[in-house]
Enzyme design. Structure first.
Site, mmCIF file in Angstrom:
data_model
loop_
_atom_site.group_PDB
_atom_site.id
_atom_site.type_symbol
_atom_site.label_atom_id
_atom_site.label_comp_id
_atom_site.label_asym_id
_atom_site.label_seq_id
_atom_site.Cartn_x
_atom_site.Cartn_y
_atom_site.Cartn_z
ATOM 1 N N ARG A 190 26.333 59.659 27.258
ATOM 2 C CA ARG A 190 27.356 60.424 28.007
ATOM 3 C C ARG A 190 28.762 59.855 27.852
ATOM 4 N NH1 ARG A 190 23.455 60.937 32.210
ATOM 5 N NH2 ARG A 190 22.411 62.939 32.029
ATOM 6 N N LYS A 213 40.986 65.020 19.592
ATOM 7 C CA LYS A 213 40.059 66.036 19.103
ATOM 8 C C LYS A 213 38.988 65.369 18.249
ATOM 9 C CE LYS A 213 42.778 70.299 18.784
ATOM 10 N NZ LYS A 213 43.195 71.356 17.839
ATOM 11 N N GLU A 243 50.417 67.344 6.540
ATOM 12 C CA GLU A 243 50.582 67.274 7.998
ATOM 13 C C GLU A 243 51.912 66.612 8.364
ATOM 14 O OE1 GLU A 243 48.627 68.826 10.053
ATOM 15 O OE2 GLU A 243 46.677 69.029 9.079
ATOM 16 N N LYS A 277 53.905 65.204 17.351
ATOM 17 C CA LYS A 277 52.601 65.634 17.848
ATOM 18 C C LYS A 277 52.411 65.233 19.314
ATOM 19 C CE LYS A 277 47.703 65.698 17.034
ATOM 20 N NZ LYS A 277 46.629 65.607 16.045
ATOM 21 N N GLU A 322 44.782 72.463 24.436
ATOM 22 C CA GLU A 322 45.145 73.573 23.558
ATOM 23 C C GLU A 322 45.038 74.930 24.231
ATOM 24 O OE1 GLU A 322 44.074 72.864 19.508
ATOM 25 O OE2 GLU A 322 44.050 75.001 19.050
ATOM 26 N N ARG A 346 49.871 73.403 22.327
ATOM 27 C CA ARG A 346 49.161 72.618 21.311
ATOM 28 C C ARG A 346 48.756 73.482 20.125
ATOM 29 N NH1 ARG A 346 44.943 67.572 21.858
ATOM 30 N NH2 ARG A 346 44.642 67.307 19.629
ATOM 31 N N ASN A 376 48.621 74.006 14.877
ATOM 32 C CA ASN A 376 47.771 74.680 13.901
ATOM 33 C C ASN A 376 48.572 75.444 12.848
ATOM 34 O OD1 ASN A 376 44.806 74.404 14.763
ATOM 35 N ND2 ASN A 376 45.887 74.786 16.680
ATOM 36 N N HIS A 383 47.092 76.382 9.572
ATOM 37 C CA HIS A 383 45.669 76.068 9.614
ATOM 38 C C HIS A 383 44.759 77.299 9.682
ATOM 39 C CE1 HIS A 383 47.115 72.023 10.168
ATOM 40 N NE2 HIS A 383 45.889 71.540 10.221
ATOM 41 N N HIS A 421 42.307 76.579 6.985
ATOM 42 C CA HIS A 421 40.899 76.260 7.238
ATOM 43 C C HIS A 421 39.965 77.168 6.450
ATOM 44 C CE1 HIS A 421 41.072 73.795 11.239
ATOM 45 N NE2 HIS A 421 41.027 73.021 10.176
ATOM 46 N N HIS A 460 41.750 68.903 2.882
ATOM 47 C CA HIS A 460 42.325 69.597 4.048
ATOM 48 C C HIS A 460 43.808 69.930 3.857
ATOM 49 C CE1 HIS A 460 42.870 70.641 8.263
ATOM 50 N NE2 HIS A 460 43.872 69.793 8.351
#
Lengths: 355, 355
Positions: free
Chosen positions: A115, A136, A178, A221, A231, A235, A239, A242, A246, A256
């Site tokens: 956990r 993330k 990025e 960022k 997000e 946020r 992207n 992206h 993606h 990427h």
């Protein structure tokens, strides 16, 4: 250089400098168990540098495959069961040493082991300047990238720039996407500066003063994610490039950042069409060509495949594809873009690459 | 009856009453997607009662196997990929209708789907009065129960006591263990009251006034977890009976509460030996026998197997097994207990059951 997040609680430091690894000691004293999770390529290149973690701290060590292959369900299960076989307690810290995939994967292990246990990000690529900050973590589904995961903050990000010495140029390009994105989100001046500093492949390969731009990128960022960790609004701006990127990355299995750069060009075209912007598409394509981004792959694109993947983007709502668009440099907005408009932009993109 | 958690933020309501399901409407309006995740047995018994969730809200429906088998890695992967194939957005709410396993499993899906979506607990068993509150979600490892998971709060707990009408007595017993545990953690008076209310199997099977004791149980639990959500100190008290109980459950695949009740007897023995307590072991064994707990299984116990599993308990630290012990009713403490003491208590336990 050192930054600290400014959440209400559970903040973490981000150390960005050569020899930053020396400071790892400050963050791993006192744990009952430490597990070093290291990318296989990094392990080969930096074995002796990392040795102190196992020798001084008695850390367990897991060497994991480089890149996105590590982020599969089956490998997650395998590594989780391996960790659980070691009878770890909750007073455990995982240390992720590698690129973005290593950090995402190790962070998700940490988020779900017993956990939740602590973890520290030690990014070794330029690309990971981005993914190691912000919490993330996750793995990939057969339906798309990063669809299984959590928001889970690291205890520290220790970014030792020495690692960049062994980075292949293809990886430099991937990470630079990025860094460049963060400039686009910041200001026209930031974009002019970075293009001037790195006008071509030779300049970029030298990585001269890259730490300044990496630091600026992290700052940009952080300013955004402090306002919106989960997000739900701003946020999403991160992207930029992206949505299309993606889909390209998933289809063609290219790095990427290479895919995100293509996504950024695509976004400029959509912004010109949807927001009446006047971005000079040829300039961006010329710039990326000068940096040696492999853009020819664009000739092999198939719209329906990419569109289907764009529909699975996590940012979407029921109205369809949501994209981040630049309403001027430094002014991102989130907009619904319908299929017809996406197809039109795709067709325009292809015209720049037809032989 | 309605309670509300009192965290600093992200609180959730806990509605405990007959017909509570009528209030589900208040919590699921406005989501883009709703997924009903329902235990197969509950689905058979309560199909028409639950129908409105699919008909009125257009919810997707997943029927999952009853009990712990659902909490496997492979089933988690299968259901996750099924959910992702539906192109859900983050504005999704999963509704878990079933016992503890359904809630644990669905909660872990919610915690990790697209980095986290909302979920609502609709417990249908007495046992789940416990597991549905507190935000512990997860699945099982081959190395032990609940070793993979997260702390992830539901948006609401809607506990409709009507569901208890179809509960087999074996399940009543399983749930009663946690209700009784909450009384043991509370006060000697609470224990006297509950033993008076439910002196034998006939009385317990009637479930007369069970809602009062369930409500009290939830209150006791909330008082503890508000102070310590992540189980770094007092939340450990809720594991009373669980160190030995989990090991028994895992080895013999008996219902959770049956195993925990045995774990509670074991704990009384350890407390007598380690804390100089004077618990009347025969009284507790007589009481549990009067309720028809199947205690004969104790004759088949093997110490080394159970000890090995106790070593994997999440509460442990490097000094070995940590147990919650009652230093008097209502006064739990956490103590290291070494292997020799555990063996001694085990041997004592067996003497009560030798034919």
């Amino acid at each position: 250089m050192k930054l600290e997040t400014t959440y209400k609680s559970n903040n973490y430091p981000i150390v960005v400098e050569h020899q930053a690894l020396d400071q790892l000691h400050n963050y791993i004293e006192g744990y009952q168990d430490i597990v070093l999770v290291v990318d296989a390529t990094v392990d080969i290149n930096w074995k002796s540098t990392l040795e102190f973690i196992t020798t001084e701290y008695g850390a367990h060590k897991l060497v994991i495959p480089s890149g996105e292959t590590t982020k599969s369900f089956s490998f997650y299960e395998e590594m989780m069961e391996t960790l659980l076989s070691k009878q770890l307690t909750r007073d455990t810290c995982l240390i992720a040493v590698g690129g973005g995939a290593t950090g995402d994967f190790t962070g998700f292990l940490a988020a779900t082991l017993l956990r939740g246990v602590d973890f520290i990000q030690v990014p070794t690529t330029i690309l990971a300047h981005d993914s190691s900050v912000g919490g993330k973590v996750g793995i990939n589904s057969k339906h798309g990238k990063n669809l299984i995961g959590a928001f889970y903050r690291p205890k520290a990000v220790i970014y030792d720039l020495n690692f960049l010495d062994t980075l292949p140029y293809s990886e430099v390009l991937s990470g630079y996407a990025e860094v460049y994105k963060h400039a686009l989100l910041s200001s026209a001046e930031a974009v002019r500066n970075i293009e001037t500093q790195f006008p071509n492949a030779t300049a970029l390969a030298s990585l001269n003063e890259i730490e300044y731009y990496i630091f600026k990128g992290i700052e940009t960022k952080l300013n955004i994610i402090i306002k919106d960790e989960k997000e739900t609004n701003v946020r999403k701006f991160l992207n930029l490039g992206h949505t299309f990127g993606h889909a390209v990355e998933y289809t063609f299995k290219i790095p990427h950042g290479h895919a995100v750069m293509i996504g950024m060009i695509y976004q400029f075209i959509v912004a010109n069409q949807q927001l009446n912007q006047d971005f000079d598409i040829a300039h961006y394509i010329d710039y990326l060509s000068a940096l040696n981004y492999p853009l020819d792959i664009i000739n092999t694109f198939e719209f329906e495949t990419l569109y289907h993947l764009m529909l699975k983007d996590k940012k979407n709502d029921q109205q369809g594809v949501q994209m981040v668009l630049l309403d001027g440099i430094g002014h991102p907005v989130v907009k619904h873009v319908d299929k017809e408009a996406l197809l039109q932009a795709y067709t325009t993109l292809l015209t720049y690459f037809k032989k």
